[in-house]
Motif scaffolding. Structure first.
Motif, PDB file in Angstrom:
ATOM      1  N   VAL A   1     -83.938  32.119  61.786  1.00 33.03           N
ATOM      2  CA  VAL A   1     -85.433  32.283  62.205  1.00 33.03           C
ATOM      3  C   VAL A   1     -86.005  31.789  60.871  1.00 33.03           C
ATOM      4  O   VAL A   1     -85.602  32.150  59.967  1.00 33.03           O
ATOM      5  CB  VAL A   1     -85.989  33.906  62.524  1.00 33.03           C
ATOM      6  N   ASN A   2     -86.429  30.992  60.695  1.00 30.85           N
ATOM      7  CA  ASN A   2     -87.753  30.237  59.643  1.00 30.85           C
ATOM      8  C   ASN A   2     -88.854  30.518  60.074  1.00 30.85           C
ATOM      9  O   ASN A   2     -89.728  30.468  60.349  1.00 30.85           O
ATOM     10  CB  ASN A   2     -87.096  28.705  59.389  1.00 30.85           C
ATOM     11  N   TYR A   3     -89.477  30.969  59.112  1.00 29.99           N
ATOM     12  CA  TYR A   3     -91.101  31.264  58.738  1.00 29.99           C
ATOM     13  C   TYR A   3     -91.778  31.436  57.751  1.00 29.99           C
ATOM     14  O   TYR A   3     -90.771  31.658  56.663  1.00 29.99           O
ATOM     15  CB  TYR A   3     -91.253  32.860  59.624  1.00 29.99           C
ATOM     16  N   SER A   4     -92.803  31.971  57.406  1.00 29.65           N
ATOM     17  CA  SER A   4     -93.294  32.057  56.353  1.00 29.65           C
ATOM     18  C   SER A   4     -94.357  33.785  56.331  1.00 29.65           C
ATOM     19  O   SER A   4     -94.629  34.684  57.127  1.00 29.65           O
ATOM     20  CB  SER A   4     -94.727  30.954  55.978  1.00 29.65           C
ATOM     21  N   ARG A   5     -94.412  34.377  54.955  1.00 32.34           N
ATOM     22  CA  ARG A   5     -94.222  35.625  55.081  1.00 32.34           C
ATOM     23  C   ARG A   5     -95.915  35.424  54.045  1.00 32.34           C
ATOM     24  O   ARG A   5     -96.194  35.710  53.089  1.00 32.34           O
ATOM     25  CB  ARG A   5     -93.341  36.262  53.686  1.00 32.34           C
ATOM     26  N   PRO A   6     -96.153  36.001  55.354  1.00 23.71           N
ATOM     27  CA  PRO A   6     -98.135  36.432  54.288  1.00 23.71           C
ATOM     28  C   PRO A   6     -97.778  37.743  53.861  1.00 23.71           C
ATOM     29  O   PRO A   6     -96.954  38.398  54.739  1.00 23.71           O
ATOM     30  CB  PRO A   6     -98.751  36.558  56.289  1.00 23.71           C
ATOM     31  N   SER A   7     -99.096  38.432  53.314  1.00 25.31           N
ATOM     32  CA  SER A   7     -98.899  39.837  53.132  1.00 25.31           C
ATOM     33  C   SER A   7    -100.028  40.287  53.548  1.00 25.31           C
ATOM     34  O   SER A   7    -100.973  39.903  53.856  1.00 25.31           O
ATOM     35  CB  SER A   7     -99.535  39.826  51.382  1.00 25.31           C
ATOM     36  N   VAL A   8    -100.278  41.649  53.792  1.00 24.87           N
ATOM     37  CA  VAL A   8    -101.126  42.707  53.796  1.00 24.87           C
ATOM     38  C   VAL A   8    -102.423  42.812  52.986  1.00 24.87           C
ATOM     39  O   VAL A   8    -103.405  42.125  52.971  1.00 24.87           O
ATOM     40  CB  VAL A   8    -100.527  43.843  54.291  1.00 24.87           C
TER      41      VAL A   8
END
Length: 363
Positions: free
Chosen positions: A51-58
């Motif tokens: 899985v390739n993804y980007s990691r937003p923060s809360v």
């Protein structure tokens, strides 16, 4: 209202796309903020899921029903179709399967797909795999390009600040891919037909240099034996191995395959031959294998044979003592453990013999 959404999001989107375009035109590489790119990969059997993804923060924001709307939603840019959530930030989240798989029980061919989710207020939801995996987010989502839609149940979970993918509940054939963010977890079960994949792969590998030696055919046949699959093909493989190396290892494997085929007499005859070729370690391991199968008398027979062939080995007497101890034959167990101790045993063997003698009240 729709025009308002477009006006509101369009400047941000344009900045993001211009930045991406500039990067593509050859600027130096710099860190991506505020949603860094990430990748996770898991092997299941000999297959991989990535899985390739980007990691937003809360960042203290209200996520569900706000930052991530409930249900399917019309985007304010692009195709403007009702779309699921991109399951991350920036470009599409992309999931790649090295082999044909099942996702939530539904077939998925090997390849790469855009990964999307839907969450509803009641924690029901969907996972969506789209053939359009090179798009940016959900803006150009096209429902007719979906490969799969399947229902999921979103779980409550410990707080996770940065959106994170993980694999949990692994077994031989499957794992759960989970997306953790804020206080929610999105689980998706992924399965592979591991035995079928291994056997098909072995067939191809044995056509290459690995098929020049007996070990490749032997290891392929042994996999089939241990997993009780494709016995007929495995017998052909082990015969090729035996043709190059008639040994305890190859004959033991063929004996096991014959037994699986219901040919018990042939299997026993071949195993008898195999024991004549076995080393001390091989005979010892065979004895413990028989113990594990509750064939204690047969184990004692094999371990006794080992003491005849290798009378100066302390370990073979210690092993025979264990077999008698398991049978409940205390006198013979004590006799063999004491014999082991007279042969200057290695420390581990000495410790084991003394432990049993104490348990048997002989020390």
């Amino acid at each position: 209202m729709q025009n308002f959404i477009i006006k509101k999001c369009f400047p941000t989107l344009v900045i993001a796309l211009v930045a991406a375009g500039a990067w593509a035109q050859g600027v130096v590489t710099t860190p991506r903020t505020p949603s860094p790119a990430s990748k996770i990969s898991q092997t299941i059997g000999i297959s991989t899921v990535t899985v390739n993804y980007s990691r937003p923060s809360v960042k203290g924001r209200e996520v569900w029903g706000a930052l991530v709307p409930y249900g399917w939603n019309v985007q304010g840019f692009g195709a403007q179709n009702s779309a699921p959530w991109r399951a991350g930030a920036n470009e599409n989240t992309v999931i790649t399967f090295s082999h044909d798989a099942k996702v939530q029980g539904k077939p998925v061919p090997a390849g790469s797909y855009g990964l999307f989710y839907v969450i509803n207020k009641d924690n029901s939801g969907e996972v969506v795999l789209s053939k359009d995996y090179r798009s940016w987010g959900s803006f150009w989502y096209e429902p007719t390009h979906d490969l799969l839609r399947a229902n999921i149940t979103v779980r409550d979970n410990a707080n996770t600040e940065l959106l994170t993918y993980d694999f949990i509940n692994l077994d031989k054939n499957s794992a759960e891919l989970v997306l953790n963010w804020e206080k929610k977890q999105f689980p998706v079960k992924i399965e592979f037909a591991v035995d079928d994949i291994v056997m098909a792969n072995a067939t191809e590998e044995l056509k290459n240099t690995i098929g020049f030696g007996w070990q490749g055919f032997s290891s392929a046949a042994n996999y089939a034996l241990q997993n009780k699959v494709n016995t007929e093909k495995a017998l052909g493989w082990i015969d090729q191995a035996i043709g190059q190396n008639r040994s305890y290892t190859t004959l033991r494997i063929k004996s096991g395959l014959l037994k699986l085929s219901g040919k018990d007499a042939d299997a026993e005859k071949l195993m008898t031959e195999a024991t004549t070729l076995a080393t001390e370690v091989e005979l010892n391991n065979y004895g413990y294998q028989l113990i594990a199968q509750s064939q204690i008398d047969k184990a004692i027979e094999i371990l006794t044979l080992n003491t005849v062939r290798f009378p100066k080995s302390a370990n073979v007497w210690d092993s025979l003592g264990e077999a008698y101890s398991i049978k409940g034959d205390k006198p013979n167990a004590i006799k063999n453990f004491k014999k082991s101790l007279t042969l200057n045993p290695p420390e581990a063997t000495k410790t084991n013999s003394e432990k049993f003698l104490k348990q048997l009240g002989a020390m």
